[in-house]
Design a protein around this motif. Structure first.
Motif, mmCIF file in Angstrom:
data_model
loop_
_atom_site.group_PDB
_atom_site.id
_atom_site.type_symbol
_atom_site.label_atom_id
_atom_site.label_comp_id
_atom_site.label_asym_id
_atom_site.label_seq_id
_atom_site.Cartn_x
_atom_site.Cartn_y
_atom_site.Cartn_z
ATOM 1 N N PHE B 5 0.831 -1.178 0.000
ATOM 2 C CA PHE B 5 0.000 0.000 0.000
ATOM 3 C C PHE B 5 0.877 1.244 0.000
ATOM 4 O O PHE B 5 1.677 1.460 0.900
ATOM 5 C CB PHE B 5 -0.889 -0.049 1.232
ATOM 6 C CG PHE B 5 -1.958 0.977 1.177
ATOM 7 C CD1 PHE B 5 -2.943 0.899 0.212
ATOM 8 C CD2 PHE B 5 -1.957 2.026 2.074
ATOM 9 C CE1 PHE B 5 -3.931 1.859 0.147
ATOM 10 C CE2 PHE B 5 -2.942 2.984 2.009
ATOM 11 C CZ PHE B 5 -3.929 2.896 1.044
ATOM 12 N N THR B 6 0.765 2.052 -1.043
ATOM 13 C CA THR B 6 1.657 3.183 -1.234
ATOM 14 C C THR B 6 0.864 4.483 -1.295
ATOM 15 O O THR B 6 0.467 4.915 -2.368
ATOM 16 C CB THR B 6 2.434 3.008 -2.554
ATOM 17 O OG1 THR B 6 3.101 1.746 -2.523
ATOM 18 C CG2 THR B 6 3.453 4.106 -2.761
ATOM 19 N N PRO B 7 0.589 5.092 -0.146
ATOM 20 C CA PRO B 7 -0.211 6.308 -0.199
ATOM 21 C C PRO B 7 0.601 7.461 -0.791
ATOM 22 O O PRO B 7 1.715 7.693 -0.369
ATOM 23 C CB PRO B 7 -0.532 6.598 1.278
ATOM 24 C CG PRO B 7 0.110 5.519 2.082
ATOM 25 C CD PRO B 7 1.054 4.785 1.190
ATOM 26 N N LEU B 8 0.078 8.138 -1.769
ATOM 27 C CA LEU B 8 0.707 9.346 -2.312
ATOM 28 C C LEU B 8 0.029 10.551 -1.654
ATOM 29 O O LEU B 8 -0.976 10.388 -0.959
ATOM 30 C CB LEU B 8 0.542 9.351 -3.829
ATOM 31 C CG LEU B 8 1.231 8.160 -4.510
ATOM 32 C CD1 LEU B 8 0.966 8.161 -6.004
ATOM 33 C CD2 LEU B 8 2.734 8.162 -4.242
ATOM 34 N N PHE B 12 -2.872 10.455 0.923
ATOM 35 C CA PHE B 12 -2.217 10.296 2.210
ATOM 36 C C PHE B 12 -3.147 10.656 3.368
ATOM 37 O O PHE B 12 -3.343 9.881 4.295
ATOM 38 C CB PHE B 12 -0.946 11.151 2.259
ATOM 39 C CG PHE B 12 -0.235 11.123 3.581
ATOM 40 C CD1 PHE B 12 0.338 9.941 4.037
ATOM 41 C CD2 PHE B 12 -0.155 12.259 4.378
ATOM 42 C CE1 PHE B 12 0.993 9.899 5.260
ATOM 43 C CE2 PHE B 12 0.499 12.229 5.590
ATOM 44 C CZ PHE B 12 1.073 11.049 6.046
ATOM 45 N N LYS B 13 -3.752 11.840 3.259
ATOM 46 C CA LYS B 13 -4.597 12.303 4.350
ATOM 47 C C LYS B 13 -5.747 11.338 4.616
ATOM 48 O O LYS B 13 -6.032 10.993 5.749
ATOM 49 C CB LYS B 13 -5.154 13.689 4.001
ATOM 50 C CG LYS B 13 -4.815 14.724 5.033
ATOM 51 C CD LYS B 13 -5.525 16.037 4.756
ATOM 52 C CE LYS B 13 -5.417 16.470 3.320
ATOM 53 N NZ LYS B 13 -6.034 17.810 3.102
ATOM 54 N N ASN B 93 4.246 1.661 2.110
ATOM 55 C CA ASN B 93 5.463 2.126 1.482
ATOM 56 C C ASN B 93 5.284 3.617 1.177
ATOM 57 O O ASN B 93 4.492 3.980 0.328
ATOM 58 C CB ASN B 93 5.653 1.336 0.178
ATOM 59 C CG ASN B 93 7.065 1.382 -0.316
ATOM 60 O OD1 ASN B 93 8.013 1.378 0.468
ATOM 61 N ND2 ASN B 93 7.223 1.434 -1.617
ATOM 62 N N PHE B 94 5.983 4.461 1.910
ATOM 63 C CA PHE B 94 5.778 5.903 1.739
ATOM 64 C C PHE B 94 6.931 6.526 0.964
ATOM 65 O O PHE B 94 8.097 6.329 1.322
ATOM 66 C CB PHE B 94 5.709 6.592 3.103
ATOM 67 C CG PHE B 94 4.639 6.065 4.008
ATOM 68 C CD1 PHE B 94 3.347 6.563 3.929
ATOM 69 C CD2 PHE B 94 4.919 5.078 4.945
ATOM 70 C CE1 PHE B 94 2.351 6.081 4.774
ATOM 71 C CE2 PHE B 94 3.935 4.597 5.792
ATOM 72 C CZ PHE B 94 2.639 5.097 5.708
ATOM 73 N N TYR B 95 6.607 7.281 -0.082
ATOM 74 C CA TYR B 95 7.620 8.103 -0.744
ATOM 75 C C TYR B 95 7.627 9.471 -0.068
ATOM 76 O O TYR B 95 6.568 10.041 0.195
ATOM 77 C CB TYR B 95 7.318 8.256 -2.232
ATOM 78 C CG TYR B 95 7.490 6.970 -3.000
ATOM 79 C CD1 TYR B 95 8.723 6.656 -3.563
ATOM 80 C CD2 TYR B 95 6.443 6.067 -3.134
ATOM 81 C CE1 TYR B 95 8.900 5.465 -4.268
ATOM 82 C CE2 TYR B 95 6.607 4.882 -3.838
ATOM 83 C CZ TYR B 95 7.829 4.588 -4.396
ATOM 84 O OH TYR B 95 7.990 3.420 -5.085
ATOM 85 N N ASN B 133 5.562 12.987 -6.320
ATOM 86 C CA ASN B 133 4.446 12.636 -5.444
ATOM 87 C C ASN B 133 4.863 12.327 -4.019
ATOM 88 O O ASN B 133 4.118 11.694 -3.279
ATOM 89 C CB ASN B 133 3.706 11.418 -6.010
ATOM 90 C CG ASN B 133 3.153 11.666 -7.395
ATOM 91 O OD1 ASN B 133 2.601 12.724 -7.655
ATOM 92 N ND2 ASN B 133 3.333 10.717 -8.284
ATOM 93 N N GLY B 134 6.078 12.706 -3.657
ATOM 94 C CA GLY B 134 6.524 12.426 -2.291
ATOM 95 C C GLY B 134 5.690 13.187 -1.267
ATOM 96 O O GLY B 134 5.178 14.273 -1.542
#
Ligand code: GDP
Ligand code: GDP
Lengths: 473, 473
Positions: B5-8, B12-13, B93-95, B133-134
């Motif tokens: 799961f990669t929230p952009l 994110f919020k 997985n957060f950028y 998109n970090g």
């Protein structure tokens, strides 16, 4: 969308001749770079003070801008077709990255500035192309060292070379072929076998066994810059001081300590430069052009009294659509810069009698604009002169003021309220240049400040002298 | 392929509650970071000398590793399901990228190291996800400053507030709504209209008008780190010293000057840490495990006497296929780290009588491994002890040798040829530690070197003392 020819490392080598040819046949070329940042210290506006001297500006950019990476290089070549009366252009967009090519190669560190990266991200910049597929490069010293390494290896190989010349039938001797030369030797063997089989071929061109292929790969993009340099062609850029500094720093040598040496190096790498922002800010264009930013300039130059140039992309090259705005892709910016130059050059032809529609890159009319680089935001020195000493405007109406960091522009206005209109150029938190409208007031201001405790005023001349003394000490 | 799961920033919020929930319900969590580089100075091997003390190692990493960006953060939460006798995991997985959010926000500069970037590029790392998109972040001081700015704005707004309370019918009064609050006010109006229409709803929860939404956006990813810190959960990592240092440096505060303060800060942010590389290098695992690199460890722990843990991803979360090797994606590495921990913890259960198959993260059996961070390549100090003073091994068989930079390892072997087996740990070009097999030989070596001109030998104790004196001076 790929809008111009973008060679990646895989095709770079194969396409290098295409690039060389484009440079060689051209009448002039335009370049542009994108960087991973602008300033690693002061804000960009503090980096470009209104009363910088060219030497000060050079020193600040050298100190605060060179640790960034030039990671996209745009090159656009223009060749005039006299029969068709139009330019044929070829546009290239190179992604650049110092990928280490072996264990002993330099492991480059470079800085990124979030605001610059964010700006490029918003333009759709493709960072994966840089970091995954960027073309490597070496500066001259790194190339020399690598060449030495290869030469050493080769002479070692030749030294142990009593075993080196055996007839093909003696292949069972224990000749150990170094790992890194196996591929080369296999290729030679193949070529020889080919020659033996094929009766039409009479001779064979063998590559010298110097690891020269790997060396060329490592020199990478620098070869394009060398080709530009060696061509001696006119090189155009828009507001190109940073582009020139980065190009020399990254692909030739660390920037020299002072401006006069920089001018020397630049004259070797780029013997003829022209900055379209400087051109547009100079007579006769100055009166006709309000906004010299690239996008605005391009728009303005499509309208009377200017005329849009006739430019077509060469066969096999994708064409740009100037309406669809690919601004800030280096290849596109280089292209637009070229268009601007052509419009302005042609405009100069209208002053001839009889007037001419086409003014070539070799015309005397554009010589006055050669080798002068635009100095951003400097109030009274329009350009850095690459061909000699710089202009030294009288700054006898300018004061240098030091004060507590709580001060705001309004405090300065108040301090000088007796002197009419003033102009403030911030240097940092605690100092600024203040220009008065009349030079006569300068001494009065200095005198009245003599006993002030919270601030100090000196004339520009005093400031320069003190700075010079500090440098000597 | 997105494997976890990669929230952009856009989601994110909305997904933050999902993250909070995963942390809160978990038995333990695993983390991992990817950085834009490792060392901006010495080579990585020089950064990790075999005879570093924990203090020296801390100082070197602080000096040479902290200007890089932690740009991918992996979080994997594990919750044990007692009835099903398996773990349920949720992997994120957060950028991460310090995108400036307004004109006055910090314009972060960070360094990239080509070899690290190239390494990640070869793993298929998606740099566009970072730079385009970090998720942004603030450290505690930056958050405090921004909060102050908002509070100031609000109190100014309230100050001019005699106009602030008008009835809806008076909307034609010239109330100027600040640009940055329009969205907020529109939302409130909408909610109120909703309330008026909808008879079921009886009350209305309004957000406080503090610009708190923008503030939260700016604090961004730091909120996840705060949630991890506040949860007090056991946090697992593999070879995690750099991860811990970067996390604190980037999301809390610049690293303190010395190691003891760092230990204090760490105990606040991460009250319970466990390093699987340290665990695997310690009894009873040490004897059973040859290679403690993450990938190898994971393989080894699937085989007897260990057993692969039963882990499933939670509903709605994508599952990892450990066979397809997503190594070096932070979320995947965190997941694998968690698996390794479970296998090792469960193995400890086999020593109980009666043996247990499942050992929980709260078991006394794993307490001996708490708060000890693996020290890479140090020969005689296995870990940095976060809970007190560090081990101080006798280094009475160790010499510190200084020599001309032309020397090679072979010169050192020759110099000490009389002393049997030696071990060389390079410090830099001109110095190295040399350990002899017998401490008795140390004084002999020092004595025989007394009149040597090209090199100098001192005992480890002398070296430490001199270094200490230099620090005092
Ligand atoms: N003390 C003080 N320093 C200022 C002020 N405005 C600008 N500066 C300083 O001058 C530098 C250049 O400012 P400016 O040219 O206005 O551009 P900026 O950096 O984008 O704000 C800033 O980085 C500050 O160090 C001010 O009002 N007070
Ligand atoms: N003079 C000298 N210095 C060395 C030699 N080998 C290593 N060094 C130094 O010690 C540092 C660490 O070396 P090492 O641990 O072997 O790893 P490396 O940095 O990957 O070569 C290097 O960066 C050099 O400064 C050598 O043979 N001679």
């Amino acid at each position: 969308m790929e809008v111009c020819f973008t060679p990646l490392p895989a095709d770079f080598k194969d396409n290098l001749n295409k690039v060389y040819e484009a440079i060689e046949e051209s009448d002039f070329l335009a370049i542009d770079g994108e960087f991973s940042g602008i300033s690693d210290g002061p804000s960009v506006s503090a980096l470009t003070n209104g009363f910088d001297t060219p030497e000060e500006r050079y020193q600040k950019l050298k100190k605060h801008s060179m640790d960034f990476l030039l990671f996209q290089f745009g090159l656009c070549t223009f060749k005039y077709d006299h029969t068709e009366e139009k330019y044929i252009m070829k546009s290239f967009n190179f992604y650049i990255f110092p990928k280490p090519f072996n264990r002993s190669s330099p492991d480059v560190k470079f800085v990124c500035q979030s605001s610059s990266i964010d700006f490029l991200a918003n333009q759709g910049f493709d960072f994966n192309k840089v970091f995954r597929n960027g073309i490597p490069y070496l500066n001259q010293e790194e190339e020399r060292q690598l060449r030495e390494q290869y030469d050493e290896k080769r002479s070692q190989a030749n030294g142990a070379g009593s075993l080196a010349y055996f007839s093909p039938n003696a292949t069972k001797c224990p000749v150990t072929i170094p790992e890194d030369q196996k591929k080369f030797i296999e290729k030679v063997v193949e070529q020889i076998e080919d020659l033996l089989k094929n009766e039409e071929k009479e001779s064979l061109e063998l590559e010298p066994c110097t690891g020269s292929e790997e060396l060329n790969d490592a020199v990478g993009f620098s070869r394009v810059v060398h080709a530009i340099a060696n061509s001696g062609k006119l090189v155009i850029g828009h507001n190109m001081l940073l582009d020139v500094m980065h190009t020399i720093h990254q692909f030739y040598c660390p920037l020299p300590d002072d401006l006069s040496e920089f001018k020397e190096v630049t004259s070797c790498v780029f013997p003829r430069l022209l900055d379209t922002k400087l051109m547009a800010s100079t007579q006769p264009f100055k009166e006709l052009i309000n906004n010299t930013s690239l996008a605005e300039l391009e728009k303005r130059l499509k309208e009377v009294p200017f005329s849009p140039p006739k430019v077509e992309s060469a066969e096999g090259f994708p064409s740009y659509d100037t309406a669809s705005e690919q601004l800030h892709e280096a290849g596109y910016d280089a292209y637009i810069t070229g268009l601007c130059f052509i419009s302005m050059a042609n405009f100069l032809g209208s002053f001839l009698s009889p007037p001419k529609n086409h003014v070539s890159a070799r015309s005397e009319l554009i010589e006055p604009f050669f080798n002068k680089l635009f100095l951003m935001r400097v109030m009274d020195i329009p350009y850095l002169n690459l061909e000699g000493p710089d202009l030294q405007p009288k700054r006898d109406h300018v004061l240098h003021v030091t004060f507590p960091k709580e001060w705001k522009t309004s405090d300065l206005y108040q301090l000088f309220s007796a002197f009419g209109n003033i102009q403030v150029s911030w240097i940092d938190d605690t100092s600024a240049f203040v220009s008065l409208s009349q030079p006569e007031q300068v001494q009065i201001a200095v005198n009245t400040s003599r006993y002030a405790e919270s601030y100090r005023i000196q004339t520009y001349a005093e400031y320069v002298e003190k700075k010079h003394e500090e440098k000597q000490a």
